[in-house]
Design a protein around this motif. Structure first.
Motif, mmCIF file in Angstrom:
data_model
loop_
_atom_site.group_PDB
_atom_site.id
_atom_site.type_symbol
_atom_site.label_atom_id
_atom_site.label_comp_id
_atom_site.label_asym_id
_atom_site.label_seq_id
_atom_site.Cartn_x
_atom_site.Cartn_y
_atom_site.Cartn_z
ATOM 1 N N ALA A 71 0.945 -1.213 0.000
ATOM 2 C CA ALA A 71 -0.140 0.110 0.079
ATOM 3 C C ALA A 71 0.854 1.393 -0.052
ATOM 4 C CB ALA A 71 -0.957 -0.017 1.021
ATOM 5 N N GLN A 74 2.316 1.900 -3.423
ATOM 6 C CA GLN A 74 1.274 2.240 -4.154
ATOM 7 C C GLN A 74 1.203 3.906 -4.113
ATOM 8 O OE1 GLN A 74 -2.043 -0.250 -2.944
ATOM 9 N NE2 GLN A 74 -1.122 -2.056 -3.814
ATOM 10 N N GLU A 124 -12.578 3.773 2.137
ATOM 11 C CA GLU A 124 -12.757 3.956 0.747
ATOM 12 C C GLU A 124 -12.437 5.292 0.086
ATOM 13 O OE1 GLU A 124 -17.389 5.712 1.133
ATOM 14 O OE2 GLU A 124 -17.106 3.779 0.829
ATOM 15 N N GLN A 166 -3.675 3.488 -12.476
ATOM 16 C CA GLN A 166 -3.335 2.227 -11.984
ATOM 17 C C GLN A 166 -2.845 2.237 -10.517
ATOM 18 O OE1 GLN A 166 -0.224 0.083 -14.094
ATOM 19 N NE2 GLN A 166 -0.912 -1.692 -13.099
ATOM 20 N N ASN A 169 -5.940 3.141 -8.370
ATOM 21 C CA ASN A 169 -6.857 2.143 -8.282
ATOM 22 C C ASN A 169 -6.521 0.925 -7.442
ATOM 23 O OD1 ASN A 169 -8.679 3.301 -10.318
ATOM 24 N ND2 ASN A 169 -7.558 2.034 -11.886
ATOM 25 N N ALA A 170 -4.977 0.744 -7.455
ATOM 26 C CA ALA A 170 -4.522 -0.060 -6.401
ATOM 27 C C ALA A 170 -4.786 0.234 -5.053
ATOM 28 C CB ALA A 170 -3.012 -0.427 -6.769
ATOM 29 N N ARG A 171 -4.439 1.702 -4.781
ATOM 30 C CA ARG A 171 -4.798 2.134 -3.610
ATOM 31 C C ARG A 171 -6.163 1.965 -3.158
ATOM 32 N NH1 ARG A 171 -5.972 7.428 -2.313
ATOM 33 N NH2 ARG A 171 -5.478 8.283 -4.391
ATOM 34 N N ALA A 172 -7.006 2.297 -4.127
ATOM 35 C CA ALA A 172 -8.407 1.983 -3.589
ATOM 36 C C ALA A 172 -8.646 0.737 -3.147
ATOM 37 C CB ALA A 172 -9.360 2.379 -4.763
ATOM 38 N N ASP A 173 -8.061 -0.200 -3.888
ATOM 39 C CA ASP A 173 -8.657 -1.955 -3.454
ATOM 40 C C ASP A 173 -7.657 -2.113 -2.154
ATOM 41 O OD1 ASP A 173 -9.891 -2.140 -5.901
ATOM 42 O OD2 ASP A 173 -8.073 -2.819 -7.050
ATOM 43 N N SER A 174 -6.852 -1.299 -1.642
ATOM 44 C CA SER A 174 -6.081 -1.740 -0.387
ATOM 45 C C SER A 174 -6.666 -0.935 0.774
ATOM 46 C CB SER A 174 -4.611 -1.032 -0.557
ATOM 47 O OG SER A 174 -4.003 -1.954 -1.617
ATOM 48 N N THR A 175 -7.626 -0.183 0.801
ATOM 49 C CA THR A 175 -8.405 0.588 1.880
ATOM 50 C C THR A 175 -8.952 -0.233 2.893
ATOM 51 O OG1 THR A 175 -10.311 1.067 0.424
ATOM 52 C CG2 THR A 175 -8.293 2.780 0.465
ATOM 53 N N THR A 178 -7.363 -6.475 5.142
ATOM 54 C CA THR A 178 -6.616 -7.537 4.397
ATOM 55 C C THR A 178 -7.065 -9.099 4.662
ATOM 56 O OG1 THR A 178 -4.585 -6.096 4.187
ATOM 57 C CG2 THR A 178 -4.415 -8.329 3.774
#
Length: 254
Positions: A71, A74, A124, A166, A169-175, A178
């Motif tokens: 994260a 990213q 989010e 990109q 988007n990866a940061r958004a998926d890591s919020t 885990t």
């Protein structure tokens, strides 16, 4: 409540539970009970369960730490890509250059203030952040290079824009968290079983055994706290930070 206070209470609570159960069990134990006559199979099972659970804890900690590091990477990639765009558009006409840089500044300011708070509190990213980045994309793609020098800079700027999108988007998926809930149930159940096996060894009420049993349970509580703390890369104590944005765009908070 502070995360460190939660850790302290969890460790003290784990120690207290073990000590209280040991004292209660000792008072209710039959007078002829001999704690030295623990069957070998129980000792073997206790050792086996402890080793397996230690491996599971190690893998869980490694997994959440890797997610936290990813994260942070990213965030670094997104900030660096935006910085490259900011610098490369200097070959464009002043009005285009200033418009692109102004929209990048607006996006970064939004990320390090409003969006970072949303990531921390709600887990989010914001729609406004996506709109601001889309505006930067429109600024870049709508411009037609007027000479070869500008044309040579155009494609690298598009590549950096794609890299920033990109990374976002990866940061958004890591919020979010885990670890899935089923893994947490397994970790908690394993902790109860592992600590519970200590009582199968018929520990006595001596100070040495009580201290060791308390430290053992406190260690497990500490490991579970680390997993919980790392589990949400942007939300808890040892979390990814917006430092890459602030270092590359010093005026972002302004």
């Amino acid at each position: 409540m502070s995360d460190w206070l939660v850790l302290l209470l969890a460790m003290l609570g784990a120690c207290a539970v073990v000590v209280v159960i040991t004292l209660v069990r000792h008072k209710r134990a039959p007078e002829d009970e001999d704690p030295n006559e623990t069957p070998d199979v129980i000792e073997y099972m206790t050792m086996w369960i402890g080793v397996v659970y230690a491996i599971v804890l190690g893998l869980a900690i490694a997994g959440v730490w890797e997610a936290r590091s990813a994260a942070q990477d990213q965030v670094q990639s997104e900030a660096q890509a935006l910085h490259e765009i900011y610098e490369r558009v200097r070959v464009y006409p002043p009005d285009v250059r200033d418009r692109v840089r102004g929209d990048i500044d607006a996006y970064v300011s939004h990320v390090v203030t409003t969006e970072w708070t949303s990531m921390t509190d709600k887990g989010e990213v914001t729609d406004k952040g996506a709109e601001l980045l889309a505006q930067v994309r429109h600024d870049v793609t709508d411009y037609r290079p007027k000479n070869d020098f500008e044309a040579q800079a155009y494609q690298p700027v598009l590549d950096q824009l794609a890299a920033a999108d990109q990374a976002r988007n990866a940061r958004a998926d890591s919020t979010g968290d885990t670890m899935p809930p089923v893994v947490w149930w397994g970790l908690l159940a394993g902790a109860v079983i592992t600590v519970g096996m200590v009582f199968a060894l018929q520990i006595r009420r001596t100070a040495r055994e009580l201290i060791l049993a308390g430290l053992f349970s406190a260690t497990i509580a500490f490991m579970l706290f680390l997993i919980w703390d790392f589990d949400a890369p942007f939300s808890r104590g040892i979390a990814a930070t917006a430092e890459p944005f602030l270092s590359l765009f010093p005026g972002a908070k302004g």
